[in-house]
Design a protein around this motif. Structure first.
Motif, PDB file in Angstrom:
ATOM      1  N   ASN A 266     116.128  66.729  47.323  1.00 61.39           N
ATOM      2  CA  ASN A 266     116.397  67.773  48.314  1.00 61.39           C
ATOM      3  C   ASN A 266     116.432  69.146  47.657  1.00 61.39           C
ATOM      4  OD1 ASN A 266     117.073  66.244  50.934  1.00 61.39           O
ATOM      5  ND2 ASN A 266     118.252  65.158  49.363  1.00 61.39           N
ATOM      6  N   VAL A 267     115.801  70.106  48.294  1.00 59.70           N
ATOM      7  CA  VAL A 267     115.789  71.475  47.784  1.00 59.70           C
ATOM      8  C   VAL A 267     116.293  72.395  48.901  1.00 59.70           C
ATOM      9  CG1 VAL A 267     114.344  73.343  46.889  1.00 59.70           C
ATOM     10  CG2 VAL A 267     113.854  70.969  46.251  1.00 59.70           C
ATOM     11  N   SER A 268     117.294  73.223  48.584  1.00 63.08           N
ATOM     12  CA  SER A 268     117.886  74.141  49.574  1.00 63.08           C
ATOM     13  C   SER A 268     117.074  75.412  49.698  1.00 63.08           C
ATOM     14  CB  SER A 268     119.304  74.529  49.152  1.00 63.08           C
ATOM     15  OG  SER A 268     120.146  73.421  49.191  1.00 63.08           O
ATOM     16  N   ALA A 269     117.205  76.044  50.867  1.00 65.23           N
ATOM     17  CA  ALA A 269     116.551  77.336  51.096  1.00 65.23           C
ATOM     18  C   ALA A 269     116.939  78.339  50.009  1.00 65.23           C
ATOM     19  CB  ALA A 269     116.943  77.881  52.460  1.00 65.23           C
ATOM     20  N   ARG A 270     118.207  78.316  49.638  1.00 68.54           N
ATOM     21  CA  ARG A 270     118.721  79.254  48.642  1.00 68.54           C
ATOM     22  C   ARG A 270     117.956  79.128  47.311  1.00 68.54           C
ATOM     23  NH1 ARG A 270     120.159  81.964  45.376  1.00 68.54           N
ATOM     24  NH2 ARG A 270     122.087  83.083  44.926  1.00 68.54           N
ATOM     25  N   GLN A 271     117.552  77.912  46.964  1.00 73.33           N
ATOM     26  CA  GLN A 271     116.792  77.708  45.726  1.00 73.33           C
ATOM     27  C   GLN A 271     115.395  78.315  45.829  1.00 73.33           C
ATOM     28  OE1 GLN A 271     117.963  73.238  45.840  1.00 73.33           O
ATOM     29  NE2 GLN A 271     117.271  73.605  43.749  1.00 73.33           N
ATOM     30  N   LEU A 272     114.818  78.247  47.037  1.00 74.79           N
ATOM     31  CA  LEU A 272     113.464  78.781  47.222  1.00 74.79           C
ATOM     32  C   LEU A 272     113.437  80.296  47.053  1.00 74.79           C
ATOM     33  CD1 LEU A 272     112.234  76.732  50.329  1.00 74.79           C
ATOM     34  CD2 LEU A 272     111.708  76.316  47.920  1.00 74.79           C
ATOM     35  N   ASN A 273     114.605  80.929  47.217  1.00 86.61           N
ATOM     36  CA  ASN A 273     114.668  82.383  47.045  1.00 86.61           C
ATOM     37  C   ASN A 273     114.770  82.805  45.589  1.00 86.61           C
ATOM     38  OD1 ASN A 273     114.534  82.821  49.800  1.00 86.61           O
ATOM     39  ND2 ASN A 273     116.758  82.712  50.039  1.00 86.61           N
ATOM     40  N   GLU A 274     114.969  81.827  44.692  1.00 91.96           N
ATOM     41  CA  GLU A 274     115.058  82.146  43.268  1.00 91.96           C
ATOM     42  C   GLU A 274     113.646  82.380  42.733  1.00 91.96           C
ATOM     43  OE1 GLU A 274     117.884  82.503  40.702  1.00 91.96           O
ATOM     44  OE2 GLU A 274     118.379  82.719  42.833  1.00 91.96           O
ATOM     45  N   GLU A 275     113.382  83.559  42.249  1.00 92.29           N
ATOM     46  CA  GLU A 275     112.054  83.882  41.721  1.00 92.29           C
ATOM     47  C   GLU A 275     111.623  82.897  40.632  1.00 92.29           C
ATOM     48  OE1 GLU A 275     109.091  85.365  42.334  1.00 92.29           O
ATOM     49  OE2 GLU A 275     110.331  86.086  43.995  1.00 92.29           O
ATOM     50  N   SER A 276     112.608  82.408  39.842  1.00 86.38           N
ATOM     51  CA  SER A 276     112.272  81.592  38.670  1.00 86.38           C
ATOM     52  C   SER A 276     112.100  80.105  38.996  1.00 86.38           C
ATOM     53  CB  SER A 276     113.366  81.753  37.612  1.00 86.38           C
ATOM     54  OG  SER A 276     114.598  81.344  38.159  1.00 86.38           O
ATOM     55  N   LEU A 277     112.221  79.727  40.284  1.00 81.42           N
ATOM     56  CA  LEU A 277     112.254  78.293  40.611  1.00 81.42           C
ATOM     57  C   LEU A 277     111.030  77.520  40.092  1.00 81.42           C
ATOM     58  CD1 LEU A 277     113.926  76.099  42.183  1.00 81.42           C
ATOM     59  CD2 LEU A 277     112.258  76.412  44.013  1.00 81.42           C
TER      60      LEU A 277
ATOM     61  N   ASP B  43     108.912  78.238  37.728  1.00 82.21           N
ATOM     62  CA  ASP B  43     108.903  78.172  36.259  1.00 82.21           C
ATOM     63  C   ASP B  43     109.933  77.163  35.748  1.00 82.21           C
ATOM     64  OD1 ASP B  43     106.909  80.040  36.093  1.00 82.21           O
ATOM     65  OD2 ASP B  43     108.274  81.737  35.755  1.00 82.21           O
ATOM     66  N   ASP B  44     111.119  77.172  36.364  1.00 78.79           N
ATOM     67  CA  ASP B  44     112.169  76.236  35.950  1.00 78.79           C
ATOM     68  C   ASP B  44     111.745  74.785  36.209  1.00 78.79           C
ATOM     69  OD1 ASP B  44     113.858  78.246  35.082  1.00 78.79           O
ATOM     70  OD2 ASP B  44     114.907  78.419  37.003  1.00 78.79           O
ATOM     71  N   PHE B  45     111.206  74.528  37.407  1.00 78.62           N
ATOM     72  CA  PHE B  45     110.747  73.171  37.717  1.00 78.62           C
ATOM     73  C   PHE B  45     109.620  72.747  36.778  1.00 78.62           C
ATOM     74  CE2 PHE B  45     112.121  72.342  42.439  1.00 78.62           C
ATOM     75  CZ  PHE B  45     113.436  72.507  42.070  1.00 78.62           C
ATOM     76  N   SER B  46     108.719  73.671  36.518  1.00 80.00           N
ATOM     77  CA  SER B  46     107.601  73.382  35.631  1.00 80.00           C
ATOM     78  C   SER B  46     108.094  72.990  34.226  1.00 80.00           C
ATOM     79  CB  SER B  46     106.696  74.610  35.575  1.00 80.00           C
ATOM     80  OG  SER B  46     105.731  74.458  34.589  1.00 80.00           O
ATOM     81  N   ARG B  47     109.076  73.743  33.730  1.00 79.97           N
ATOM     82  CA  ARG B  47     109.638  73.454  32.409  1.00 79.97           C
ATOM     83  C   ARG B  47     110.311  72.081  32.402  1.00 79.97           C
ATOM     84  NH1 ARG B  47     114.685  74.372  31.399  1.00 79.97           N
ATOM     85  NH2 ARG B  47     114.815  75.972  33.026  1.00 79.97           N
ATOM     86  N   ILE B  48     111.076  71.781  33.455  1.00 77.01           N
ATOM     87  CA  ILE B  48     111.795  70.501  33.518  1.00 77.01           C
ATOM     88  C   ILE B  48     110.799  69.330  33.613  1.00 77.01           C
ATOM     89  CG2 ILE B  48     113.386  69.114  34.921  1.00 77.01           C
ATOM     90  CD1 ILE B  48     114.862  71.802  35.554  1.00 77.01           C
ATOM     91  N   LEU B  49     109.725  69.519  34.368  1.00 81.16           N
ATOM     92  CA  LEU B  49     108.683  68.484  34.431  1.00 81.16           C
ATOM     93  C   LEU B  49     108.140  68.204  33.033  1.00 81.16           C
ATOM     94  CD1 LEU B  49     106.749  69.686  37.625  1.00 81.16           C
ATOM     95  CD2 LEU B  49     107.790  67.419  37.347  1.00 81.16           C
ATOM     96  N   ARG B  50     107.867  69.281  32.299  1.00 78.77           N
ATOM     97  CA  ARG B  50     107.327  69.138  30.941  1.00 78.77           C
ATOM     98  C   ARG B  50     108.322  68.438  30.027  1.00 78.77           C
ATOM     99  NH1 ARG B  50     105.766  74.241  30.992  1.00 78.77           N
ATOM    100  NH2 ARG B  50     107.511  74.855  29.681  1.00 78.77           N
ATOM    101  N   GLU B  51     109.573  68.900  30.061  1.00 77.38           N
ATOM    102  CA  GLU B  51     110.594  68.355  29.158  1.00 77.38           C
ATOM    103  C   GLU B  51     110.865  66.873  29.400  1.00 77.38           C
ATOM    104  OE1 GLU B  51     113.095  72.558  28.642  1.00 77.38           O
ATOM    105  OE2 GLU B  51     113.916  70.936  29.870  1.00 77.38           O
ATOM    106  N   THR B  52     110.745  66.444  30.648  1.00 71.11           N
ATOM    107  CA  THR B  52     111.088  65.057  30.979  1.00 71.11           C
ATOM    108  C   THR B  52     109.864  64.137  30.991  1.00 71.11           C
ATOM    109  OG1 THR B  52     110.837  65.568  33.316  1.00 71.11           O
ATOM    110  CG2 THR B  52     113.069  65.708  32.407  1.00 71.11           C
ATOM    111  N   GLY B  53     108.676  64.716  30.988  1.00 72.38           N
ATOM    112  CA  GLY B  53     107.461  63.904  31.061  1.00 72.38           C
ATOM    113  C   GLY B  53     107.244  63.285  32.429  1.00 72.38           C
ATOM    114  N   ALA B  54     107.891  63.837  33.474  1.00 75.18           N
ATOM    115  CA  ALA B  54     107.709  63.298  34.828  1.00 75.18           C
ATOM    116  C   ALA B  54     106.323  63.653  35.349  1.00 75.18           C
ATOM    117  CB  ALA B  54     108.780  63.860  35.755  1.00 75.18           C
TER     118      ALA B  54
END
Ligand code: C2E
Ligand code: MG
Ligand code: MG
Ligand code: MG
Length: 293
Positions: free
Chosen positions: A119-130, A132-143
């Motif tokens: 689940n992703v909240s509206a408030r998270q979608l307003n974060e400019e860095s979202l 980039d952050d998700f992309s980094r976490i995908l890379r770090e976890t190998g998902a």
């Protein structure tokens, strides 16, 4: 009576409002430390094929166990959204989903569940860095991003369609899929829905509830099934609790369901046990694993 003389001075609220304010304050303070205190835990609720009952995926649902018990996400998520705490919580949750995706695919290879939704909240979608952050976490976890489904409620999607369109395109470019959660409770226009990179509609529990007894709910579900077909979207019905509801949904042509009739949200060990057992039973029948995407 709003103003009241109490033993320790003037009270400006009746008890229930005062309690709510207190609760909000202690939740806010508690949430700030919840991650480092290890009080959060993911649950995974299986999503199954309406026909076979076989598991195709799972939704990650957050649980919070502070020292003195458990607080429901229905209470702490809205507070976290108001205070902005949801941004840090959301990244933690996304990492848990990615860690599970990666671990399950290593464990079960081609037979792994098709996806994990988060689940992703509206408030998270307003974060400019979202993105980039998700992309980094995908890379770090190998998902595998194609196996991550982002659930966003219809209400928050439609609230700020232009901003959301931009950010969702970036998330979709990373390979992730998007679901409209609680579909039917907000006000989507068809034109807007077709502009968004959406892959899945989740029918809200409110319409599944009473589908077997209330003809209006049946009509709404039929319309949503038709809409999903026309737009080429996958459809999941939430909150399926009894066999009558399942039979109605099947008859309408809804392919996937989630609810207590099949599984409650499970801790990861229980999910692994349940899915492993299901695979063993199927290898006897030598069936192909069901695919969602
Ligand atoms: P949701 O995303 O629509 O999740 C479905 C909710 O329905 C979950 O409640 C689930 O436990 C419940 N449910 C599933 N099957 C049944 C059923 O057969 N009968 C009934 N009565 N309920 C069923 P839960 O876990 O309490 O979560 C409530 C809401 O809190 C979620 O609604 C979601 O909006 C929010 N939430 C939970 N975890 C997160 C999270 O990690 N991030 C964000 N942003 N929101 C979350
Ligand atoms: Mg959801
Ligand atoms: Mg929902
Ligand atoms: Mg909901």
């Amino acid at each position: 009576e709003v103003k009241q003389k109490g033993r320790d001075g003037w009270h400006f609220f009746n008890d229930s409002l005062e309690q709510k304010v207190r609760q909000r304050l202690s939740v806010t303070q508690g949430l700030r430390l919840a991650i480092e205190r290890n009080e959060l835990s993911p649950r995974f609720q299986p999503i199954v094929c309406a026909d076979s009952g076989r598991i195709v995926g799972a939704e990650l649902l957050l649980r919070w166990f502070p020292q003195d018990g458990e607080i429901s996400p229905a209470i702490f998520i809205p507070i976290a959204e108001m205070t902005g705490a949801i941004v840090a919580l959301g990244l933690w949750v996304f990492r848990q989903a990615c860690l599970a995706e990666s671990a399950w695919r290593q464990r079960w290879r081609d037979s792994a569940p098709s996806y994990i939704s988060v689940n992703v909240s509206a408030r998270q979608l307003n974060e400019e860095s979202l993105a980039d952050d998700f992309s980094r976490i995908l890379r770090e976890t190998g998902a595998d991003p194609r196996r991550i489904l982002l659930e966003i409620t219809e209400t928050s999607l439609m609230a700020d369609i232009d901003t959301n369109l931009r950010i969702l395109r970036r998330l979709a470019d990373l390979g992730m899929r998007v679901a409209v959660d609680d579909f039917g409770t907000g006000y989507s226009s068809l034109a807007q829905l077709t502009r968004l990179p959406v892959n899945v509609l989740k029918i809200d529990r409110a319409f599944v509830d009473g589908i077997d007894t209330q003809s209006e709910n049946r009509a709404v579900n039929r319309a949503i099934v038709g809409l999903a077909r026309a737009l080429g979207l996958k459809l999941v019905a939430e909150g399926v609790e009894n066999i009558e509801q399942l039979l109605e949904l099947r008859a309408l042509g809804c392919d996937y369901v989630q609810g207590y009739l099949f599984h409650r949200p499970l801790d990861e060990q229980s999910f692994i046990g349940r899915f492993s057992r299901e695979l063993e039973e199927q290898s006897v029948a030598a069936a192909e694993p069901p695919l969602f995407f």
